[in-house]
Enzyme design. Structure first.
Site, PDB file in Angstrom:
ATOM      1  N   MET A  30      43.464  40.149  28.655  1.00 52.30           N
ATOM      2  CA  MET A  30      43.906  41.088  27.620  1.00 52.30           C
ATOM      3  C   MET A  30      44.904  40.383  26.690  1.00 52.30           C
ATOM      4  O   MET A  30      45.670  41.035  25.983  1.00 52.30           O
ATOM      5  CB  MET A  30      44.535  42.327  28.248  1.00 52.30           C
ATOM      6  CG  MET A  30      43.508  43.116  29.079  1.00 52.30           C
ATOM      7  SD  MET A  30      43.893  44.850  29.277  1.00 52.30           S
ATOM      8  CE  MET A  30      45.453  44.755  30.134  1.00 52.30           C
ATOM      9  N   HIS A  37      47.073  32.330  33.037  1.00 49.81           N
ATOM     10  CA  HIS A  37      45.779  32.371  32.340  1.00 49.81           C
ATOM     11  C   HIS A  37      45.265  30.953  32.078  1.00 49.81           C
ATOM     12  O   HIS A  37      44.074  30.681  32.199  1.00 49.81           O
ATOM     13  CB  HIS A  37      45.918  33.091  30.997  1.00 49.81           C
ATOM     14  CG  HIS A  37      46.260  34.544  31.092  1.00 49.81           C
ATOM     15  ND1 HIS A  37      47.481  35.039  30.702  1.00 49.81           N
ATOM     16  CD2 HIS A  37      45.545  35.605  31.535  1.00 49.81           C
ATOM     17  CE1 HIS A  37      47.502  36.346  30.881  1.00 49.81           C
ATOM     18  NE2 HIS A  37      46.346  36.720  31.392  1.00 49.81           N
ATOM     19  N   SER A 187      51.804  39.291  32.054  1.00 54.85           N
ATOM     20  CA  SER A 187      52.066  39.571  30.640  1.00 54.85           C
ATOM     21  C   SER A 187      53.138  40.641  30.517  1.00 54.85           C
ATOM     22  O   SER A 187      53.818  40.745  29.499  1.00 54.85           O
ATOM     23  CB  SER A 187      50.781  40.032  29.957  1.00 54.85           C
ATOM     24  OG  SER A 187      49.790  39.044  30.118  1.00 54.85           O
TER      25      SER A 187
HETATM   26  O1  PAF Z   1      43.015  41.465  34.163  1.00 58.67           O
HETATM   27  C1  PAF Z   1      42.892  41.782  32.968  1.00 58.67           C
HETATM   28  O2  PAF Z   1      43.509  41.198  32.087  1.00 58.67           O
HETATM   29  C2  PAF Z   1      41.966  42.922  32.599  1.00 58.67           C
HETATM   30  O3  PAF Z   1      42.012  43.934  33.539  1.00 58.67           O
HETATM   31  C3  PAF Z   1      40.525  42.471  32.333  1.00 58.67           C
HETATM   32  C4  PAF Z   1      39.872  41.908  33.586  1.00 58.67           C
HETATM   33  C5  PAF Z   1      40.512  41.426  31.234  1.00 58.67           C
HETATM   34  C6  PAF Z   1      39.682  43.656  31.863  1.00 58.67           C
HETATM   35  O4  PAF Z   1      40.194  44.218  30.710  1.00 58.67           O
END
Ligand code: PAF
Length: 284
Positions: A30, A37, A187
């Site tokens: 997101m 990430h 985040s």
């Molecule tokens: O983990 C996340 O950032 C969200 O839940 C995902 C898997 C991108 C789905 O919107």
């Protein structure tokens, strides 16, 4: 690196890569990207992806009415720069209408594993997650996907969905990446005031105490839970849950015999933090 906004374009570039004999990797996010990430991107490469797409979409379907959808950090220019520096091939950043055009009426729902822990406190959350991820997987096609195990239940739910629906996705889960003091990267950490940031460490203190106790032979879930509950109760404003559960089904257990996860969710002011360890495996 190309930033894509149209679902059809995402499908086209992934199809083209496969036709050229390249394995595609996908890292759904997101946005508000952090080192956790970036580790997922590296893992996709390690797992054989020659082309990597990072999806960035703050998915409205997975936020409840009183949750932080509107204030969720949206930092696309910084995220795109971080992806480019990491060697990502495509960032897919659709807008809401591209993902959910007028008339959108479908939902993907996994039962069972969604009904405990987060499912109790965030009704409908996992339906939103599975719906958007199924859609992303449908666009990307045959690929390697990498998720962080900080969202441990999400990881279990998505694995279940991929198995149940025979999606052509090779799933990989990565251990939680932490700050040097042990706080799990999230985040949402950027919402914390300096004072809350210090209080947040109660979670990792509790998890470490429970791990030490597990290592010393404790197998009673209530005792292990209490070792997390005590510091978190003292430092946080509210606990949603502290629970030991079966590591795959997430069902409650009477005694730790097989693989088990110890998971916690608690509120500090307006911020809700989650964390977990698989007992005997993870060492925050
Ligand atoms: O983990 C996340 O950032 C969200 O839940 C995902 C898997 C991108 C789905 O919107």
């Amino acid at each position: 690196m190309e930033v894509l906004h149209e679902p059809a374009r995402l499908r086209a570039v992934c199809d083209q890569a496969r036709r050229a004999g390249e394995r595609v990797g996908v890292v759904p996010t997101m946005g508000a990207l952090h080192a956790g990430h970036l580790a997922l991107i590296d893992e996709a490469r390690r797992r054989g992806a020659q082309r990597v797409v990072v999806t960035i979409f703050v998915n409205p379907l997975q936020f409840g009415p009183n949750e932080d959808y509107s204030r969720y950090p949206r930092t696309l220019p910084d995220d795109a720069a971080a992806c480019e520096a990491r060697g990502v091939d495509w960032v897919f950043a659709p807008d809401r209408e591209a993902m959910y055009p007028a008339g959108f009426a479908s939902q993907v729902r996994v039962s069972g594993v969604t009904e405990v822990l987060e499912g109790v406190f965030r009704p409908g959350h996992f339906d939103g997650v599975t719906t958007v991820v199924a859609k992303l997987f449908g666009l990307v096609g045959d690929a390697v996907a990498v998720f962080g195990r900080k969202d441990y239940q999400q990881w279990c739910v998505l694995r279940r969905m991929v198995r149940d629906l025979d999606l052509p996705i090779e799933m990989h889960g990565m251990p939680t990446v932490r700050e040097v003091d042990g706080l799990a990267l999230s985040s949402r950490n950027r919402y914390l005031s300096p004072e809350e940031r210090v209080r947040a460490l109660a979670i990792v203190r509790g998890l470490r105490a429970a791990i030490a106790s597990f290592d010393a032979g404790e197998r009673d879930p209530r005792v292990l839970e209490s070792m997390v509950r005590a510091p978190v109760e003292a430092a946080f404003d509210r606990i949603d849950y502290v629970a030991v559960a079966d590591a795959d089904s997430l069902a409650p257990i009477e005694r730790v015999e097989g693989r088990a996860v110890l998971a916690v969710a608690a509120h500090l002011g307006r911020t809700r933090l989650i964390d977990n360890v698989v007992l005997g495996e993870d060492r925050p």
